[in-house]
Design an enzyme around this catalytic site. Sequence first.
Site, PDB file in Angstrom:
ATOM      1  N   ASP A  62     -11.545  -4.906  -5.735  1.00 24.66           N
ATOM      2  CA  ASP A  62     -12.604  -4.099  -6.435  1.00 24.66           C
ATOM      3  C   ASP A  62     -13.833  -4.698  -6.826  1.00 24.66           C
ATOM      4  OD1 ASP A  62     -11.288  -5.915  -8.513  1.00 24.66           O
ATOM      5  OD2 ASP A  62      -9.789  -4.436  -8.916  1.00 24.66           O
ATOM      6  N   ASN A 128      -1.008  -2.612 -18.442  1.00 29.26           N
ATOM      7  CA  ASN A 128      -0.437  -1.308 -18.210  1.00 29.26           C
ATOM      8  C   ASN A 128       0.521  -1.077 -16.891  1.00 29.26           C
ATOM      9  OD1 ASN A 128      -2.469  -0.973 -16.772  1.00 29.26           O
ATOM     10  ND2 ASN A 128      -3.589   0.435 -17.774  1.00 29.26           N
ATOM     11  N   HIS A 130      -1.253  -1.780 -13.902  1.00 31.20           N
ATOM     12  CA  HIS A 130      -2.180  -1.705 -12.822  1.00 31.20           C
ATOM     13  C   HIS A 130      -2.152  -2.869 -11.673  1.00 31.20           C
ATOM     14  CE1 HIS A 130      -5.724  -3.163 -15.351  1.00 31.20           C
ATOM     15  NE2 HIS A 130      -5.541  -3.662 -14.174  1.00 31.20           N
ATOM     16  N   GLU A 135      -4.861   2.412 -11.883  1.00 30.52           N
ATOM     17  CA  GLU A 135      -4.545   2.778 -13.270  1.00 30.52           C
ATOM     18  C   GLU A 135      -3.283   3.644 -13.234  1.00 30.52           C
ATOM     19  OE1 GLU A 135      -5.589   1.042 -15.614  1.00 30.52           O
ATOM     20  OE2 GLU A 135      -7.712   1.136 -15.858  1.00 30.52           O
TER      21      GLU A 135
END
Length: 234
Positions: A62, A128, A130, A135
């Site tokens: 990314d 979380n 990810h 996400e």
Amino acid sequence: MKIIRVQDQIEGGKIAFTLLKDSLAKGAKTLGLATGSSPISFYQEMVKSRLDFSDLTSINLDEYVGLSVESDQSYDYFMRQNLFNAKPFKKNYLPNGLATDVEAEAKRYDQIIAEHPIDFQVLGIGRNGHIGFNEPGTSFEEETHVVDLQESTIEANSRFFTSIDDVPKQAISMGIASIMKSKMIVLLAFGQEKADAIKGMVFGPITEDLPASILQKHDHVIVIVDEAAASQLD
């Protein structure tokens, strides 16, 4: 999914590097690489080694939207500082965060991945759950795409910026479907703040609410965790 518990991040990096050497010995040519704090010890092992990576291709997960490669918070800069300057590859691919058409850039990146199937994919995991910047709520069918970062991710990454207001709100990320095509995945996680995500990834239901849970379906995943990150596995 195989779990390897280690004493600390340094040992985790050494084990990940041993796995890489085994993969290279079997003919691996394309590495999928991650940023953040989790893979740094692994990159340090690569830099210290006598191995030559000049015939390898790397594809990063990314990049932030809106940051130039010269920004010291861009992932391009991170990779050069932590690995590429010391160990040149044949070719390094990262999404272009300054692309005028980010949707077209995502499609271009998918084509790169199709042309260079990933043999050895390095992952971290967010608090979380990810992976990459995929996400919670991201479709498991998603390939490279533009992501609106969640507040928890922006907050977690704000430690790298002068102010939380400086953290980019979007990124271009390899999708979950793209990650799952990798032949082998090595996920590194260290610290108590990762314990809930690791528990959900290993034992929880496979759900888009916890993106890393899809790794339960991959044939060759090795998870390297310290005792803090593994604290909820017992």
